[in-house]
Scaffold this motif. Structure first.
Motif, short mmCIF file in Angstrom:
data_model
loop_
_atom_site.label_atom_id
_atom_site.label_comp_id
_atom_site.label_asym_id
_atom_site.label_seq_id
_atom_site.Cartn_x
_atom_site.Cartn_y
_atom_site.Cartn_z
N PRO A 81 0.84 -1.21 0.00
CA PRO A 81 0.00 0.00 0.00
C PRO A 81 0.87 1.25 0.00
N PRO A 82 0.50 2.26 -0.77
CA PRO A 82 1.28 3.50 -0.77
C PRO A 82 1.13 4.24 0.55
N GLU A 83 2.13 5.02 0.89
CA GLU A 83 2.07 5.80 2.13
C GLU A 83 0.93 6.81 2.07
N ASP A 84 0.69 7.37 0.89
CA ASP A 84 -0.39 8.34 0.67
C ASP A 84 -1.58 7.60 0.07
N VAL A 85 -2.70 7.56 0.80
CA VAL A 85 -3.88 6.83 0.32
C VAL A 85 -4.42 7.44 -0.97
N ASN A 86 -4.08 8.70 -1.24
CA ASN A 86 -4.53 9.32 -2.48
C ASN A 86 -3.83 8.74 -3.71
N GLU A 87 -2.82 7.91 -3.48
CA GLU A 87 -2.15 7.22 -4.57
C GLU A 87 -2.70 5.81 -4.75
N ALA A 88 -3.86 5.55 -4.15
CA ALA A 88 -4.51 4.23 -4.29
C ALA A 88 -5.98 4.48 -4.60
N MET A 89 -6.27 4.92 -5.83
CA MET A 89 -7.62 5.33 -6.20
C MET A 89 -8.12 4.61 -7.44
N THR A 90 -9.41 4.36 -7.47
CA THR A 90 -10.08 3.90 -8.67
C THR A 90 -11.52 4.40 -8.64
N LEU A 91 -12.13 4.55 -9.81
CA LEU A 91 -13.55 4.86 -9.90
C LEU A 91 -14.29 3.57 -10.22
N VAL A 92 -15.38 3.32 -9.50
CA VAL A 92 -16.11 2.05 -9.60
C VAL A 92 -17.54 2.34 -10.07
N PRO A 93 -17.85 2.04 -11.33
CA PRO A 93 -19.18 2.36 -11.85
C PRO A 93 -20.30 1.64 -11.11
N PHE A 94 -21.39 2.29 -11.02
CA PHE A 94 -22.62 1.87 -10.36
C PHE A 94 -22.49 1.86 -8.83
N ALA A 95 -21.38 1.38 -8.31
CA ALA A 95 -21.18 1.39 -6.85
C ALA A 95 -21.13 2.81 -6.31
N ASP A 96 -20.85 3.79 -7.20
CA ASP A 96 -20.76 5.16 -6.71
C ASP A 96 -22.12 5.79 -6.42
N TYR A 97 -23.20 5.01 -6.59
CA TYR A 97 -24.51 5.48 -6.14
C TYR A 97 -24.68 5.37 -4.62
N PHE A 98 -23.93 4.50 -3.97
CA PHE A 98 -24.08 4.31 -2.53
C PHE A 98 -23.72 5.60 -1.80
N ASN A 99 -24.62 6.08 -0.95
CA ASN A 99 -24.32 7.19 -0.07
C ASN A 99 -23.64 6.69 1.20
N HIS A 100 -23.09 7.64 1.96
CA HIS A 100 -22.32 7.30 3.15
C HIS A 100 -23.15 7.33 4.42
N LYS A 101 -22.92 6.35 5.26
CA LYS A 101 -23.45 6.33 6.61
C LYS A 101 -22.40 5.69 7.49
N ASP A 102 -22.18 6.27 8.67
CA ASP A 102 -21.08 5.82 9.51
C ASP A 102 -21.20 4.34 9.87
N ASP A 103 -22.42 3.89 10.18
CA ASP A 103 -22.63 2.51 10.61
C ASP A 103 -23.38 1.71 9.54
N ALA A 104 -23.05 1.94 8.29
CA ALA A 104 -23.75 1.28 7.18
C ALA A 104 -23.66 -0.24 7.28
N GLN A 105 -24.79 -0.89 7.01
CA GLN A 105 -24.86 -2.36 7.06
C GLN A 105 -24.56 -2.93 5.67
N CYS A 106 -23.35 -2.68 5.21
CA CYS A 106 -22.92 -3.13 3.89
C CYS A 106 -21.44 -3.45 3.97
N ASP A 107 -21.10 -4.69 3.66
CA ASP A 107 -19.71 -5.13 3.71
C ASP A 107 -19.08 -4.92 2.33
N VAL A 108 -17.99 -4.15 2.28
CA VAL A 108 -17.34 -3.81 1.02
C VAL A 108 -15.97 -4.49 0.97
N GLU A 109 -15.72 -5.24 -0.11
CA GLU A 109 -14.45 -5.95 -0.24
C GLU A 109 -13.92 -5.84 -1.65
#
Length: 426
Positions: A220-248
């Protein structure tokens, strides 16, 4: 259950494109929520442990799917990964970008970003300690962003920091602007006629929609901004701190699995990470009304209250900085350690933090010191809210009025968290 409507034909077309590209979509679909934009809802009842979305690497937009010929243009010029992705979206050959046209049609507009992202707000609402900003004169300028975002305070001036002191979740706007400027420097080295507004738009698309991307076995890079990708369709998910969705991510695909049952029509969230509200505001253009990960930092306040010798001792003992209060825990242990130093002899304090003997601080004195620090933050909140309400009365531009209301809402959250913490200390 929140009300929602169909997101529009362009989203239907994009969903069909995603399926044709190998994206697996199981029981979910995009929807439009009044006042909140787009999100993901259950199109039927979903059982716990069902995989709702699966996106193969081949469909993602990453450093591995950008044409090699485009990447080679930057071989003699340094450009951050986020800048490279934005540069490709700005300058990639039409035949290479055509693949993403239906996806791009579902993205936020430039106006959406101007409405929500502080980096694009009017200068009077985004005063910060950024090196790209003019020096701030507090006699004529008012700080409107929270201190973690702006790096500044209305009610006092910060003391110089110890050299080398860094913190991830403070000075956020300045850090964001620094990343953008580094990307801009890289892109104009290769494409000197780049349009600033177009490039910034795509840079913000990447910034707000990226997923973490490191293949198994890679370091893993020291800077997380150097580990990026765009993921189509998955980018519809909104954020919630305790979301009941396992992402792998297993190196071949991103999967999104329900960890609870959902009813048809229920909105489904994922977690972008345990982020404080000020970071969410700067990086994503929103914040949560309830956020267990919200955090206020007392560093600037506490540093004013420390002698040079006390700072040196805290550095030596590795307790210098990162002093937090949170909704769940109140003051963190590091904050208690700093407060203990103010009411114990140096020898007793050293024994206490190193777990030697029976040395322990007087909790009443410690709480009193911490309460005083939080009251400084409360004063800042009250002064800033008063300034914002005065700006609100004088403002005539609707878009600016809405931004001021967002800031007042955030500062009232800050004030509430301070009040709640003081109440616990009492």
């Amino acid at each position: 259950m929140a009300s929602f409507s169909s997101p529009g034909e362009e989203h239907t077309s994009f969903m069909q494109w995603s399926l044709a590209q190998g994206v697996e979509i199981n029981g979910v679909e995009p929807a439009r929520f009044p006042g909140r934009g787009l999100g993901m809802v259950a199109s039927r009842d979903i059982q716990a442990n069902e995989v709702m979305v699966s996106v193969p690497v081949s469909v993602m937009l990453s450093v591995d799917t950008i044409p090699r010929s485009f990447i080679d243009l930057f071989v003699d010029h340094e450009i951050p990964l986020q800048g490279l992705l934005a540069a490709f979206l700005t300058h990639g050959k039409p035949e290479a970008l055509k693949k993403y046209s239906l996806w791009k049609a579902t993205w936020p507009t430039r106006q959406d970003f101007e409405d929500t992202m502080p980096i694009l707000w009017p200068e009077k609402l985004r005063v910060s300690n950024s090196s790209s900003s003019s020096p701030v004169d507090l006699t004529t300028s008012s700080i409107t962003l929270p201190p973690a975002a702006s790096g500044l305070w209305n009610t006092f001036r910060k003391r110089p920091l110890v050299q080398g002191y860094k913190t991830k979740h403070q000075n956020q706007l300045a850090q964001q602007e620094k990343r953008l400027q580094a990307a801009w420097k890289g892109v104009i080295a290769v494409f000197p006629d780049t349009d600033w507004d177009t490039f910034v738009y795509y840079w913000l698309i990447v910034n707000t929609r990226c997923f973490y991307y490191v293949k198994p076995g890679e370091e893993p890079p020291e800077d997380v901004n150097e580990a990026m990708t765009l993921v189509p369709f998955a980018d519809y998910f909104n954020h919630k701190d305790d979301a009941q969705c396992d992402v792998e991510f297993d190196g071949e695909k991103y999967t999104f699995q329900a960890t609870k049952s959902y009813e048809k029509g229920e909105e489904i969230y994922m977690s972008y990470g345990a982020h404080p509200n000020d970071l969410l505001l700067i990086e994503y253009g929103f914040f949560l009304q309830e956020n267990e990960s919200d955090t206020l930092y007392l560093d600037d306040i506490i540093f004013r209250d420390l002698t040079t010798a006390e700072k040196e001792e805290l550095i030596f003992q590795q307790y210098y900085g990162n002093y937090q209060i949170t909704p769940e825990s109140g003051p963190c242990f590091r904050t208690e350690v700093a407060a203990s130093m103010k009411c114990m002899s140096r020898r007793a304090w050293q024994n206490y933090i190193q777990g030697r003997g029976n040395a322990a601080p007087n909790s009443v004195k410690v709480n009193s010191i911490i309460r005083g620090w939080i009251e400084v933050y409360l004063k800042e909140a009250s002064v800033t809210i008063e300034n914002l309400e005065a700006m609100l009365k004088a403002e005539t531009v609707d878009s600016t009025i809405s931004k001021i209301k967002v800031l007042i809402d955030r500062w009232n959250q800050i004030k509430h968290l301070c009040d709640e913490t003081v109440s616990k200390l009492d």
